[in-house]
Design an enzyme around this catalytic site. Sequence first.
Site, short mmCIF file in Angstrom:
data_model
loop_
_atom_site.label_atom_id
_atom_site.label_comp_id
_atom_site.label_asym_id
_atom_site.label_seq_id
_atom_site.Cartn_x
_atom_site.Cartn_y
_atom_site.Cartn_z
CE LYS A 15 -2.30 -0.83 3.82
NZ LYS A 15 -1.68 -2.12 4.26
NE ARG A 90 -4.08 -0.75 9.68
CZ ARG A 90 -3.06 -0.06 9.23
NH1 ARG A 90 -3.20 1.14 8.79
NH2 ARG A 90 -1.87 -0.60 9.18
NE ARG A 127 7.42 -2.52 5.73
CZ ARG A 127 6.11 -2.29 5.81
NH1 ARG A 127 5.43 -2.00 4.72
NH2 ARG A 127 5.49 -2.37 6.95
NE ARG A 160 6.40 0.16 9.93
CZ ARG A 160 5.21 0.18 9.31
NH1 ARG A 160 5.12 0.66 8.08
NH2 ARG A 160 4.14 -0.28 9.88
NE ARG A 171 2.05 -4.10 11.32
CZ ARG A 171 2.98 -3.89 10.40
NH1 ARG A 171 4.15 -4.50 10.47
NH2 ARG A 171 2.75 -3.08 9.39
P1 AMP Z 1 0.91 1.22 8.87
O1 AMP Z 1 2.16 1.96 8.57
O2 AMP Z 1 -0.24 1.65 8.01
O3 AMP Z 1 1.10 -0.28 8.85
O4 AMP Z 1 0.50 1.61 10.37
C1 AMP Z 1 1.34 1.35 11.46
C2 AMP Z 1 0.54 1.28 12.76
O5 AMP Z 1 -0.12 2.53 12.98
C3 AMP Z 1 -0.59 0.25 12.74
O6 AMP Z 1 -0.15 -1.06 13.07
C4 AMP Z 1 -1.52 0.85 13.81
O7 AMP Z 1 -1.02 0.63 15.11
C5 AMP Z 1 -1.41 2.33 13.53
N1 AMP Z 1 -2.43 2.76 12.54
C6 AMP Z 1 -2.21 3.28 11.30
N2 AMP Z 1 -3.36 3.56 10.68
C7 AMP Z 1 -4.35 3.21 11.54
C8 AMP Z 1 -5.77 3.24 11.48
N3 AMP Z 1 -6.43 3.69 10.39
N4 AMP Z 1 -6.46 2.79 12.55
C9 AMP Z 1 -5.83 2.34 13.67
N5 AMP Z 1 -4.50 2.28 13.78
C10 AMP Z 1 -3.75 2.71 12.72
#
Ligand code: AMP
Length: 221
Positions: A15, A90, A127, A160, A171
């Site tokens: 994404k 999400r 990654r 990360r 996750r």
């Molecule tokens: P990502 O980089 O999109 O994988 O986001 C990293 C982390 O940020 C996720 O594992 C969540 O803890 C938090 N996060 C990001 N976007 C959301 C969302 N829309 N709702 C809830 N938590 C989020």
Amino acid sequence: MGCVVILLGPPGAGKGTQASRLGKDLALAHISTGDLFRDNLARNTELGKRAKSFMDSGALVPDALVLDMLFDRVARPDCEKGYLLDGFPRTLPQAEAFEKALPRGTTVRALNLRVSDDVLLERLSGRRTCDACGNIQHMLFSRPKQAGVCDKCSGKLVQRADDSAEVVQKRLKVYREQTQPLEAFYAARKNLTHVDGSVGSDEVFAVLRKSVQGPVMEGCR
Ligand code: AMP
């Protein structure tokens, strides 16, 4: 009017990479809620402090915190005509609250990147992310020219914390339980396109680009 392109899919589906490329190509602001949270963490803001424990454990940040941050961001002038969402919504409550808040007549298109679990695990474990510019590289598929150094800005490439094997499993579970139901939400509104995310990055990009041409992008003019 206006248009919103939503990238759905599990962690590691691509994404972030695709949204960044698509945003540039379509001249749409790329809004990643994950990046917004990481930025808050880095600046040690109140929001960052509240989000940290959820993020570190692979859980979702509570909807209220996400929604406030998101609405704030999309109210900025660069989102006036449209934007591209990466990592939001999400959960069903997020999708519902977002739908309610959208101005009437906004075109919405959700693109769902589908990738098998084996491929996701391989992608996430290799990654590496630049801690300066956010560029994403991979130890197998886009090896840095110099170990640990970002090809784009020479910043430091790091893994990360939530890409560690244990957190990744959590996750994926959270994704299946809380985020995957959004496919039915957008399918019911006839706004959903499934895209095979397991093929090469250029190929995925070409399909995504084609999916938003025409009526979707018309909404952004
Ligand atoms: P990502 O980089 O999109 O994988 O986001 C990293 C982390 O940020 C996720 O594992 C969540 O803890 C938090 N996060 C990001 N976007 C959301 C969302 N829309 N709702 C809830 N938590 C989020």
